[in-house]
Design a protein around this motif. Structure first.
Motif, PDB file in Angstrom:
ATOM      1  N   HIS A  38      23.150   6.777   0.362  1.00 42.71           N
ATOM      2  CA  HIS A  38      21.897   7.423   0.761  1.00 42.71           C
ATOM      3  C   HIS A  38      21.349   6.904   2.089  1.00 42.71           C
ATOM      4  CE1 HIS A  38      20.730   3.677  -1.153  1.00 42.71           C
ATOM      5  NE2 HIS A  38      19.611   3.753  -0.455  1.00 42.71           N
ATOM      6  N   ILE A  39      21.873   5.801   2.586  1.00 39.45           N
ATOM      7  CA  ILE A  39      21.326   5.208   3.805  1.00 39.45           C
ATOM      8  C   ILE A  39      21.655   6.104   4.989  1.00 39.45           C
ATOM      9  CG2 ILE A  39      21.403   3.214   5.345  1.00 39.45           C
ATOM     10  CD1 ILE A  39      21.903   1.489   2.900  1.00 39.45           C
ATOM     11  N   ASP A  40      20.640   6.374   5.778  1.00 42.27           N
ATOM     12  CA  ASP A  40      20.734   7.279   6.915  1.00 42.27           C
ATOM     13  C   ASP A  40      21.829   6.861   7.885  1.00 42.27           C
ATOM     14  OD1 ASP A  40      20.133   8.623   9.432  1.00 42.27           O
ATOM     15  OD2 ASP A  40      18.227   9.143   8.502  1.00 42.27           O
ATOM     16  N   ILE A  41      22.518   7.835   8.426  1.00 46.53           N
ATOM     17  CA  ILE A  41      23.605   7.590   9.369  1.00 46.53           C
ATOM     18  C   ILE A  41      23.145   6.769  10.571  1.00 46.53           C
ATOM     19  CG2 ILE A  41      25.257   8.706  10.936  1.00 46.53           C
ATOM     20  CD1 ILE A  41      25.935   9.002   7.954  1.00 46.53           C
ATOM     21  N   LYS A  42      21.930   7.015  11.057  1.00 47.03           N
ATOM     22  CA  LYS A  42      21.488   6.285  12.240  1.00 47.03           C
ATOM     23  C   LYS A  42      21.433   4.788  11.996  1.00 47.03           C
ATOM     24  CE  LYS A  42      16.503   6.222  11.828  1.00 47.03           C
ATOM     25  NZ  LYS A  42      15.269   6.430  12.524  1.00 47.03           N
ATOM     26  N   LEU A  43      21.224   4.372  10.750  1.00 46.63           N
ATOM     27  CA  LEU A  43      21.217   2.954  10.445  1.00 46.63           C
ATOM     28  C   LEU A  43      22.614   2.359  10.490  1.00 46.63           C
ATOM     29  CD1 LEU A  43      18.618   2.712   7.549  1.00 46.63           C
ATOM     30  CD2 LEU A  43      18.267   2.328   9.978  1.00 46.63           C
TER      31      LEU A  43
ATOM     32  N   GLU B  97      18.540  -2.393   1.740  1.00 44.53           N
ATOM     33  CA  GLU B  97      18.350  -1.286   2.684  1.00 44.53           C
ATOM     34  C   GLU B  97      17.270  -1.627   3.711  1.00 44.53           C
ATOM     35  OE1 GLU B  97      17.145   3.443   2.749  1.00 44.53           O
ATOM     36  OE2 GLU B  97      17.579   2.490   0.827  1.00 44.53           O
ATOM     37  N   ALA B  98      16.174  -2.227   3.274  1.00 49.50           N
ATOM     38  CA  ALA B  98      15.107  -2.615   4.191  1.00 49.50           C
ATOM     39  C   ALA B  98      15.605  -3.666   5.181  1.00 49.50           C
ATOM     40  CB  ALA B  98      13.906  -3.146   3.413  1.00 49.50           C
ATOM     41  N   GLU B  99      16.367  -4.628   4.686  1.00 45.42           N
ATOM     42  CA  GLU B  99      16.917  -5.668   5.558  1.00 45.42           C
ATOM     43  C   GLU B  99      17.947  -5.073   6.519  1.00 45.42           C
ATOM     44  OE1 GLU B  99      17.022  -9.761   6.692  1.00 45.42           O
ATOM     45  OE2 GLU B  99      15.957  -9.037   4.931  1.00 45.42           O
TER      46      GLU B  99
ATOM     47  N   ILE C  26       0.822  -1.215   0.000  1.00 43.30           N
ATOM     48  CA  ILE C  26       0.000   0.000   0.000  1.00 43.30           C
ATOM     49  C   ILE C  26       0.853   1.261   0.000  1.00 43.30           C
ATOM     50  CG2 ILE C  26      -1.719   1.315   1.307  1.00 43.30           C
ATOM     51  CD1 ILE C  26      -2.755  -1.450   2.319  1.00 43.30           C
ATOM     52  N   ASP C  27       1.746   1.400   0.968  1.00 41.87           N
ATOM     53  CA  ASP C  27       2.558   2.623   1.040  1.00 41.87           C
ATOM     54  C   ASP C  27       4.041   2.379   0.763  1.00 41.87           C
ATOM     55  OD1 ASP C  27       3.477   1.426   3.352  1.00 41.87           O
ATOM     56  OD2 ASP C  27       2.655   2.941   4.700  1.00 41.87           O
ATOM     57  N   ARG C  28       4.427   1.145   0.436  1.00 37.50           N
ATOM     58  CA  ARG C  28       5.787   0.767   0.055  1.00 37.50           C
ATOM     59  C   ARG C  28       6.807   0.876   1.186  1.00 37.50           C
ATOM     60  NH1 ARG C  28       4.699  -2.613  -3.674  1.00 37.50           N
ATOM     61  NH2 ARG C  28       3.666  -1.721  -5.446  1.00 37.50           N
ATOM     62  N   ARG C  29       6.356   1.161   2.395  1.00 39.49           N
ATOM     63  CA  ARG C  29       7.282   1.129   3.521  1.00 39.49           C
ATOM     64  C   ARG C  29       7.395  -0.317   3.991  1.00 39.49           C
ATOM     65  NH1 ARG C  29       5.708   5.727   7.701  1.00 39.49           N
ATOM     66  NH2 ARG C  29       4.156   4.147   8.057  1.00 39.49           N
ATOM     67  N   SER C  30       8.556  -0.679   4.422  1.00 36.09           N
ATOM     68  CA  SER C  30       8.817  -2.056   4.830  1.00 36.09           C
ATOM     69  C   SER C  30       8.537  -2.256   6.311  1.00 36.09           C
ATOM     70  CB  SER C  30      10.279  -2.408   4.539  1.00 36.09           C
ATOM     71  OG  SER C  30      10.539  -2.293   3.163  1.00 36.09           O
ATOM     72  N   TYR C  31       8.424  -3.505   6.689  1.00 33.65           N
ATOM     73  CA  TYR C  31       8.297  -3.888   8.089  1.00 33.65           C
ATOM     74  C   TYR C  31       9.620  -4.492   8.542  1.00 33.65           C
ATOM     75  CZ  TYR C  31       3.249  -3.363   7.846  1.00 33.65           C
ATOM     76  OH  TYR C  31       1.983  -2.856   7.715  1.00 33.65           O
ATOM     77  N   SER C  32      10.058  -4.126   9.722  1.00 31.55           N
ATOM     78  CA  SER C  32      11.202  -4.775  10.354  1.00 31.55           C
ATOM     79  C   SER C  32      10.665  -5.773  11.356  1.00 31.55           C
ATOM     80  CB  SER C  32      12.069  -3.751  11.110  1.00 31.55           C
ATOM     81  OG  SER C  32      12.725  -2.898  10.223  1.00 31.55           O
TER      82      SER C  32
ATOM     83  N   SER D 251      10.177   3.673   9.298  1.00 30.13           N
ATOM     84  CA  SER D 251       9.755   5.072   9.231  1.00 30.13           C
ATOM     85  C   SER D 251       9.907   5.693   7.843  1.00 30.13           C
ATOM     86  CB  SER D 251      10.533   5.906  10.250  1.00 30.13           C
ATOM     87  OG  SER D 251      11.916   5.837   9.976  1.00 30.13           O
ATOM     88  N   CYS D 252      10.659   5.064   6.945  1.00 28.92           N
ATOM     89  CA  CYS D 252      10.821   5.630   5.603  1.00 28.92           C
ATOM     90  C   CYS D 252      10.789   4.517   4.566  1.00 28.92           C
ATOM     91  CB  CYS D 252      12.125   6.423   5.510  1.00 28.92           C
ATOM     92  SG  CYS D 252      13.584   5.422   5.802  1.00 28.92           S
ATOM     93  N   VAL D 253      10.616   4.909   3.324  1.00 29.19           N
ATOM     94  CA  VAL D 253      10.601   3.954   2.221  1.00 29.19           C
ATOM     95  C   VAL D 253      12.034   3.567   1.897  1.00 29.19           C
ATOM     96  CG1 VAL D 253      10.004   3.611  -0.200  1.00 29.19           C
ATOM     97  CG2 VAL D 253       8.469   4.918   1.283  1.00 29.19           C
ATOM     98  N   SER D 254      12.310   2.282   1.866  1.00 31.56           N
ATOM     99  CA  SER D 254      13.638   1.797   1.500  1.00 31.56           C
ATOM    100  C   SER D 254      13.741   1.742  -0.014  1.00 31.56           C
ATOM    101  CB  SER D 254      13.881   0.405   2.089  1.00 31.56           C
ATOM    102  OG  SER D 254      13.872   0.460   3.482  1.00 31.56           O
TER     103      SER D 254
END
Length: 168
Positions: free
Chosen positions: A111-116, A58-60, A25-31, A50-53
């Motif tokens: 592009h992957i966020d620093i917090k990750l 990136e989602a994994e 639906i919104d293309r955001r992944s589940y962890s 919280s964001c689209v991978s």
């Protein structure tokens, strides 16, 4: 309602499984992640990222990051309880995500966020290992599954049925 967690002395350390699933639906992944100790799950989570991978890796990677944060908490708890738990192994079924975590991928992952990337700080103290998709216990938290697979994974989480149902 007919299932319960059953713990038994196994002598095995705490182990974790990290996985992801997608939302069409919104293309955001589940962890999703789960940690097993004494034959049953002691911690688990499934929540929308919280964001689209931009990629599966990136989602994994985001799922591994969440699992790593929980592993750090569980390790500290184990120390407080005077358990001999030096490290907690986390299993992932995505080798590209592990490469990102170990900083073996460069231009494609800028592009992957620093917090990750905080897991790079703990990667030296943690083992993040590959496991085949068929062995991924956390799939039950992130994917719709066929009934037989669902019940196999319930068993891997340590959930046992208190009634004799005809599940499989």
């Amino acid at each position: 309602m007919d299932f319960s967690l059953t713990y038994q002395k196994t002598g095995q350390p705490i182990i974790g499984y990290a996985d992801w699933g997608s939302c069409t639906i919104d293309r955001r992944s589940y962890s999703g992640h789960c940690f097993i100790f004494s034959g049953s799950a002691i911690s688990w989570s499934a929540k929308k990222q919280s964001c689209v991978s931009l990629s599966t890796a990136e989602a994994e990677h985001a799922a591994i990051t969440e699992a790593t944060k929980e592993a750090l908490h569980l390790r500290n708890l184990a120390v407080d309880l005077h358990m001999d738990q030096q490290k907690i192994k986390i299993f992932s079924d995505n080798q590209a995500a592990q490469c990102i975590a170990k900083n073996l991928v460069s231009s494609r992952s800028k592009h992957i966020d620093i917090k990750l990337h905080f897991i790079r700080d703990v990667i030296e103290r943690r083992d993040i290992d590959y496991i085949s998709t068929q062995e991924m216990t956390a799939d039950i938290l992130t994917k719709p599954l066929a009934k037989p697979r669902h019940f196999v994974l319930l068993q891997k989480l340590g959930l046992t049925s208190s009634s004799r149902e005809k599940e499989c």
